[in-house]
Enzyme design. Structure first.
Site, short mmCIF file in Angstrom:
data_model
loop_
_atom_site.label_atom_id
_atom_site.label_comp_id
_atom_site.label_asym_id
_atom_site.label_seq_id
_atom_site.Cartn_x
_atom_site.Cartn_y
_atom_site.Cartn_z
N ARG A 1 0.82 -1.21 0.00
CA ARG A 1 0.00 0.00 0.00
C ARG A 1 0.85 1.26 0.00
NH1 ARG A 1 -5.62 -1.68 1.79
NH2 ARG A 1 -5.37 -3.42 3.20
N LYS B 1 -15.32 -2.66 1.37
CA LYS B 1 -14.04 -2.52 0.71
C LYS B 1 -13.28 -1.35 1.32
CE LYS B 1 -14.82 -5.79 -2.33
NZ LYS B 1 -16.01 -6.34 -1.67
N ASP B 2 -11.95 -1.44 1.26
CA ASP B 2 -11.05 -0.53 1.95
C ASP B 2 -10.94 0.82 1.25
OD1 ASP B 2 -9.14 0.42 3.67
OD2 ASP B 2 -7.53 -0.85 2.91
N ARG B 3 -10.60 1.83 2.03
CA ARG B 3 -10.33 3.17 1.50
C ARG B 3 -8.97 3.22 0.81
NH1 ARG B 3 -12.28 7.97 3.29
NH2 ARG B 3 -13.03 6.98 5.20
#
Length: 360
Positions: free
Chosen positions: A20, A78-80
């Site tokens: 990330r 779902k992720d940011r």
């Protein structure tokens, strides 16, 4: 039970890395669980988003459509800090949708969204209505021996991995389990928080059982009194006598050993399997979690102990950059795959001050 406390099924970790560094390093594409009906009052939108979580998009959709958030449906969270594609449904009784340009321009700051597909459907999109998620993960600053990493990746592809609940289920610093214990002791919590804490309590007990199976080397092998779960479903059967037919089904990943999702009622497992499960959750804190889940009237259920990443593939994009590609069923965690490789930190995690949600 946090990821750092979990044992490894295949021995010593083989790499250290970060992920990330950019949202594009963590890409998740939701796999549709059904085809759109083509008619109805719900507009199904497949949306690609960056820098926004699922709740952010749901709120924007509600404002765009001029309806309450209760009229927005989605199958999973779902992720940011990722680039993700997922479905949403928007209830539009008059079948009149505002211009999509206004929706796509509504994202602010670094967050962006784009409508990829749109179809009409006859009902709201319910939670869990997805076939799974496809992941493309880019690991950077990879440190480790190439041969050892390749061997570990082959082991994962051939044998699968323990089906851990990821640390995301347990909240920041694993605090959800402590909060669940406080709730069971009488602390009042909001309804939506109660559901989250019940799930954390169940997940903690499951991970403890799976830990015992990994330590005993039988997380993907049968025990006497085993309960089997059919791949791709929640259907279970057994216990039954070990046979050549069961051995063939286990080897072909048609069935998996299972562990308890705690609730009221008797364990379905028996003999050595049941004894291991009960012993794994016999400490004082676990007994309180078990009692709380039983009093909440959750029923005994099962979850597969083994998880097989589908279409598992990898490639080196640079000397220290490794890309992983795989698909997982609903409720499975990409971090369980990373755990078997080694220590994978998150770039900028300290600055964000939060653990990120996995797709499910």
């Amino acid at each position: 039970m946090s990821g750092s406390a979990l044992p490894n099924a295949f021995g010593t970790p083989v790499l250290e890395s970060v992920m990330r560094a950019t949202p594009e390093d963590f890409r998740v594409d939701e796999l549709d669980g059904f085809q759109a009906h083509g008619e109805g009052e719900h507009l199904l939108l497949t949306i690609e988003k960056r820098g926004l979580n699922t709740t952010d998009v749901a709120r924007r959709l509600a404002r765009w459509a001029g309806i309450g958030e209760v009229g927005i449906g989605y199958a999973g969270m779902k992720d940011r800090h990722a680039v993700t594609t997922q479905r949403f449904s928007v209830h539009l009784p008059k079948r009149v949708a505002p211009a999509l340009e206004a929706l796509q321009e509504s994202a602010s700051g670094e967050g962006t969204l784009k409508v990829v597909h749109q179809h009409w459907h006859n009902r709201k999109l319910p939670r869990g209505a997805l076939a799974g998620n496809r992941f493309t993960l880019t690991l950077r600053q990879v440190r480790g021996e190439r041969e050892a990493i390749a061997a570990r990746l082959q082991q994962i592809a051939q044998r699968g991995i323990p089906n851990w609940f990821g640390e995301q289920r347990f909240g920041r610093g694993g605090g959800n389990v402590a909060q669940a214990l406080a709730m069971f002791a009488g602390r009042r919590v909001k309804r939506e928080q109660r559901s989250m804490l019940l799930s954390a309590a169940r997940s903690q007990l499951f991970n403890q059982v799976l830990t015992r199976r990994v330590e005993a080397g039988c997380w993907d092998q049968p025990m006497e009194g085993e309960v089997w779960m059919l791949a791709g479903s929640r259907s279970v059967f057994g216990p039954e006598a070990w046979s050549e037919a069961l051995a063939e089904r286990l080897a072909s990943f048609d069935i998996h050993p299972s562990g308890p999702l705690w609730g009221e009622g008797e364990l379905r497992s028996a003999h050595a399997c049941a004894a291991l499960e009960l012993d794994a959750v016999s400490d004082a804190a676990s007994l309180k979690l078990r009692q709380g889940l039983e009093q909440a009237e959750l029923k005994q259920e099962r979850r597969a102990l083994r998880l097989r990443p589908e279409q598992f593939a990898w490639q080196w994009l640079a000397e220290d950059v490794l890309e992983l590609r795989f698909a997982l069923p609903p409720g499975a965690y990409a971090t369980a795959v990373l755990h078997e490789l080694g220590q994978v930190g998150e770039a900028g995690r300290d600055e964000r001050g939060e653990a990120q949600a996995d797709a499910r």
